[in-house]
Write an enzyme that holds these catalytic residues in place. Structure first.
Site, short mmCIF file in Angstrom:
data_model
loop_
_atom_site.label_atom_id
_atom_site.label_comp_id
_atom_site.label_asym_id
_atom_site.label_seq_id
_atom_site.Cartn_x
_atom_site.Cartn_y
_atom_site.Cartn_z
N LYS A 16 0.85 -1.21 0.00
CA LYS A 16 0.00 0.00 0.00
C LYS A 16 0.88 1.25 0.00
O LYS A 16 1.91 1.28 -0.66
CB LYS A 16 -0.96 -0.03 1.20
CG LYS A 16 -1.68 -1.36 1.37
CD LYS A 16 -2.78 -1.31 2.39
CE LYS A 16 -3.30 -2.71 2.66
NZ LYS A 16 -4.70 -2.79 2.88
N HIS A 102 -8.44 -3.28 -6.58
CA HIS A 102 -8.35 -3.44 -5.11
C HIS A 102 -9.43 -2.56 -4.49
O HIS A 102 -9.74 -1.48 -4.99
CB HIS A 102 -6.96 -3.00 -4.63
CG HIS A 102 -6.72 -3.31 -3.19
ND1 HIS A 102 -7.26 -2.55 -2.18
CD2 HIS A 102 -6.02 -4.32 -2.60
CE1 HIS A 102 -6.90 -3.09 -1.01
NE2 HIS A 102 -6.15 -4.15 -1.24
N GLU A 172 -11.49 -10.82 -1.94
CA GLU A 172 -11.22 -10.00 -0.76
C GLU A 172 -12.52 -9.39 -0.26
O GLU A 172 -12.97 -8.35 -0.79
CB GLU A 172 -10.25 -8.87 -1.12
CG GLU A 172 -8.90 -9.34 -1.59
CD GLU A 172 -7.81 -8.32 -1.25
OE1 GLU A 172 -6.95 -8.65 -0.45
OE2 GLU A 172 -7.87 -7.20 -1.76
C1 PEP Z 1 -5.01 -5.97 1.07
O1 PEP Z 1 -4.35 -4.94 1.10
O2 PEP Z 1 -5.37 -6.46 0.01
C2 PEP Z 1 -5.37 -6.62 2.32
C3 PEP Z 1 -6.01 -7.77 2.27
O3 PEP Z 1 -5.02 -5.97 3.49
P1 PEP Z 1 -5.02 -6.62 4.96
O4 PEP Z 1 -4.22 -7.90 4.86
O5 PEP Z 1 -4.36 -5.60 5.81
O6 PEP Z 1 -6.44 -6.90 5.34
#
Ligand code: PEP
Length: 265
Positions: A16, A102, A172
């Site tokens: 990030k 994302h 996700e």
């Molecule tokens: C991501 O950045 O895709 C993510 C899943 O972050 P985290 O592991 O912090 O939840």
């Protein structure tokens, strides 16, 4: 649980908006050294801010297995899009993969599924492999709509799935990202089955035999404490990891867990 068909796993560290040139160099050196001892069937990727892409690529060891990945790319090939970078620019400096859609990018740029699909297609057209992120929001999860949301999102990727160039899909759940919360293991397994079935239906309709070649990754609050259980689930082909990937020792612990799982095959 162990998957008898497990062939490979992919772990993606998403840094990030973190790090500096110096911290990234130290991170890559440590990860490179650790990766050298891990299973050949483990792919490790590191998604860094655009400004560090070239540096990260040259900081790798000569025989590095680390793939440096972009965190996003433009849906446009060129034009008046100040601040964006194109997939041809990524390919031009040797970047082979990019995250697309994302949830943080979707929110910031108000991207819908159509824009995400166009971005992925643009990347594929330049020879860059998109890692397309999909997932339900908390309202949909609470309302029990996860599976229908995922089926619709996969359908929006029909052309991406049918394209000649490969892609990866990362499930996700938006509410699990950075929250320390994860779905139940059976919910992760169920979501991956739904995504796999939707890919299969598209491939069937398009007369393509590549559905099992599209890796499905899980992302959302993966840590060294839960990575083993998640990676052992059927259909989970890897993990996309944000916060817990920032410390290199934590990333190495997760990579070692993945490698051990592969070697127990
Ligand atoms: C991501 O950045 O895709 C993510 C899943 O972050 P985290 O592991 O912090 O939840």
């Amino acid at each position: 649980m162990h998957r008898p068909d497990m062939r490979s796993l992919t772990l993606i560290a998403n840094h990030k908006l973190h790090g500096s040139r110096e911290s990234l160099t130290a991170y890559i050196h440590a990860l490179d050294a650790a990766c050298a001892t891990l299973s050949d069937q483990l792919q490790i990727m590191l998604a860094v801010p655009h400004v560090f892409l070239s540096h990260a690529m040259s900081a790798r060891a000569a025989a590095s297995r680390l793939h440096i990945t972009s965190q996003d790319v433009s849906q446009h090939a060129h034009g008046a899009y100040t601040g964006e970078i194109s997939s041809a620019m990524l390919a031009g400096i040797g970047v082979t993969h990019t995250l697309v859609g994302h949830s943080e990018t979707r929110s910031r740029l108000a991207l819908d599924d159509g824009a995400v699909a166009r971005t992925a297609l643009q990347a594929q057209a330049s020879g860059v492999t998109p890692i397309v992120c999909i997932g339900e929001n908390l309202g949909d999860y609470d309302a029990g709509n996860t599976h229908s949301v995922l089926s619709k999102q996969v359908e929006s990727l029909r052309e991406v799935i049918a394209a000649q160039h490969p892609c990866l899909i990362a499930y996700e759940p938006r509410w699990a990202i950075g929250s320390g919360k994860t779905p139940l293991m059976q919910e992760i397994a169920g979501a991956h089955s739904v995504i796999r079935r939707a890919i299969h239906n598209i491939c069937d309709g398009e007369k393509l035999a590549r559905d099992s070649a599209i890796p499905l990754l899980y992302g959302g609050s993966v840590t060294p404490a839960n990575v083993h259980e998640i990676l052992a689930l059927p259909e989970v082909g890897g993990a996309l990891i944000g916060s817990a990937s920032l410390e290199v020792s934590s990333m190495i612990a997760m990579a070692s867990a993945a490698s051990a799982l592969l070697e127990r095959k």
